[in-house]
Enzyme design. Sequence first.
Site, mmCIF file in Angstrom:
data_model
loop_
_atom_site.group_PDB
_atom_site.id
_atom_site.type_symbol
_atom_site.label_atom_id
_atom_site.label_comp_id
_atom_site.label_asym_id
_atom_site.label_seq_id
_atom_site.Cartn_x
_atom_site.Cartn_y
_atom_site.Cartn_z
ATOM 1 N N ARG A 28 -8.208 -16.132 -10.080
ATOM 2 C CA ARG A 28 -8.580 -15.317 -8.918
ATOM 3 C C ARG A 28 -9.486 -14.161 -9.339
ATOM 4 O O ARG A 28 -9.289 -13.554 -10.404
ATOM 5 C CB ARG A 28 -7.329 -14.796 -8.207
ATOM 6 N N ARG B 189 1.094 -19.727 3.071
ATOM 7 C CA ARG B 189 0.520 -20.008 4.385
ATOM 8 C C ARG B 189 0.230 -21.496 4.577
ATOM 9 O O ARG B 189 0.178 -21.978 5.719
ATOM 10 C CB ARG B 189 -0.722 -19.145 4.623
ATOM 11 N N GLU C 222 -6.688 -14.667 6.597
ATOM 12 C CA GLU C 222 -5.335 -15.112 6.278
ATOM 13 C C GLU C 222 -4.696 -15.899 7.418
ATOM 14 O O GLU C 222 -3.714 -16.624 7.212
ATOM 15 C CB GLU C 222 -4.454 -13.914 5.928
ATOM 16 N N ARG D 26 0.835 -1.203 0.000
ATOM 17 C CA ARG D 26 0.000 0.000 0.000
ATOM 18 C C ARG D 26 0.869 1.253 0.000
ATOM 19 O O ARG D 26 0.574 2.231 -0.698
ATOM 20 C CB ARG D 26 -0.929 -0.008 1.221
ATOM 21 N N LYS E 129 7.088 -15.720 -0.898
ATOM 22 C CA LYS E 129 6.047 -14.782 -1.341
ATOM 23 C C LYS E 129 5.911 -13.629 -0.367
ATOM 24 O O LYS E 129 5.769 -12.468 -0.775
ATOM 25 C CB LYS E 129 4.727 -15.532 -1.485
ATOM 26 N N HIS F 298 -8.479 -17.783 -2.573
ATOM 27 C CA HIS F 298 -7.154 -17.217 -2.289
ATOM 28 C C HIS F 298 -6.091 -17.886 -3.164
ATOM 29 O O HIS F 298 -6.384 -18.411 -4.231
ATOM 30 C CB HIS F 298 -6.852 -17.353 -0.793
#
Length: 446
Positions: free
Chosen positions: A140, A406, A334, A35, A431, A361
């Site tokens: 996605r 994850r 997440e 961001r 990642k 995801h």
Amino acid sequence: MAPNTAPSALWPAPHASGAVDATVHVPGSKSVTNRALVLAALASEPGWLRRPLRSRDTLLMAEALRAMGVEIEETVSSSSSVAGGPDGTGEAWRVLPTGLHGPATVDVGNAGTVMRFLPPVATLADGPIRFDGDPRSYERPLHGVIDALRRLGARIDDDGRGALPLTVHGGGALDGGPVSIDASSSSQFVSALLLSGPRFNQGVEVRHTGTSLPSMPHIRMTVDMLRAVGAQVDTPESGGEPNVWRVTPGALLGRDLTIEPDLSNAQPFLAAALVTGGKVLIPDWPERTTQPGDRLREIFTEMGGTCELTEFGLVFTGSGAIHGIDVDLSDVGELTPGIAAVAALADSPSTLRGVAHLRLHETDRLAALTKEINELGGDVTETADGLHIRPRALHGGTFHTYEDHRMATAGAIIGLAVEGVRIENIGTTAKTLPDFPELWTGMLGQ
């Protein structure tokens, strides 16, 4: 010797021989770094990002902005103001917004922030910007951003797919104004429009029309960061209409921003303290933050640990017991893989709710967690919006990651308590968490 992290390699997940007692310096937040890069690129003056995360997703963002004409200079300093680790050195990125232009090609990899945040930026460029990425990125959802930008005046070629690959034909400006979208599949649709909104001629008013909106903390993060660079943002929390966000057009300031540690990436290390009955210190844990990972303090405490926020950071201590949990994770989806891994080792069942959107995801995380934990002897069932986990005695085996960072760290958590777990493609953790294998073995003193 460094562990073999080639995609085809199976990484033997280290088994804990006792309680961990470690200090783990977690790199900067991916969500904040990406961001901040977008906002700095859209600013009217240069800015600094200190202690940025260097990972696949953030490097893809930086390279994408460079392709569109933004200058990003990388420096390493021994100054305490940019200290990034225990050796007192760290990195800083100076961002010079020198104007956006095409033609350019952007590789999004499989990074949701890149594929969703940058098409609105590309509408402000002079010339065409093509977006492409990994095969999974084609699957996605992106329709929320594409449809909204078209209604705001952009020209986008996607052959009707509502997904990658696509080309944004930038005209140097965008009218902007009010737009309605259904962001039920990703809060990033809202954040994407808000981040570029100050540069649209009329700003932007985003109205969410769906029944649910996952990951609200990430939208609050976007709003807070916009306000920090001078944008005027009206939100439901500040007295506005429910599910409506308004950004006023105006110049953005260049800022000197130090990136917080990635609290979601601290999860496996906190889990290690819980699983082994040990203690882990995460330095520089912020007292106040919009990062969803901060909720780990509450969740892992309920599952059997204790935590204390000290002047040095967060100290988390496991009790030697792991309890099941019934929890709504809609705002912090997440965190689900790591929580599921801990729940599989608990002394009572768990129900994880509110995360149907995880099917969209990096992989279908609900199906992947169910399959991989069950193949190690577990008892996990999918529900309409989550997982039900009944603890069972687990055994070794291969834990597949589906190129999902994850999933890889979830397998490592299970490996602490279960001998013989081998993780496919541990390198996918790059990642968002570079050098995870080294951080993990270092924590264990191996």
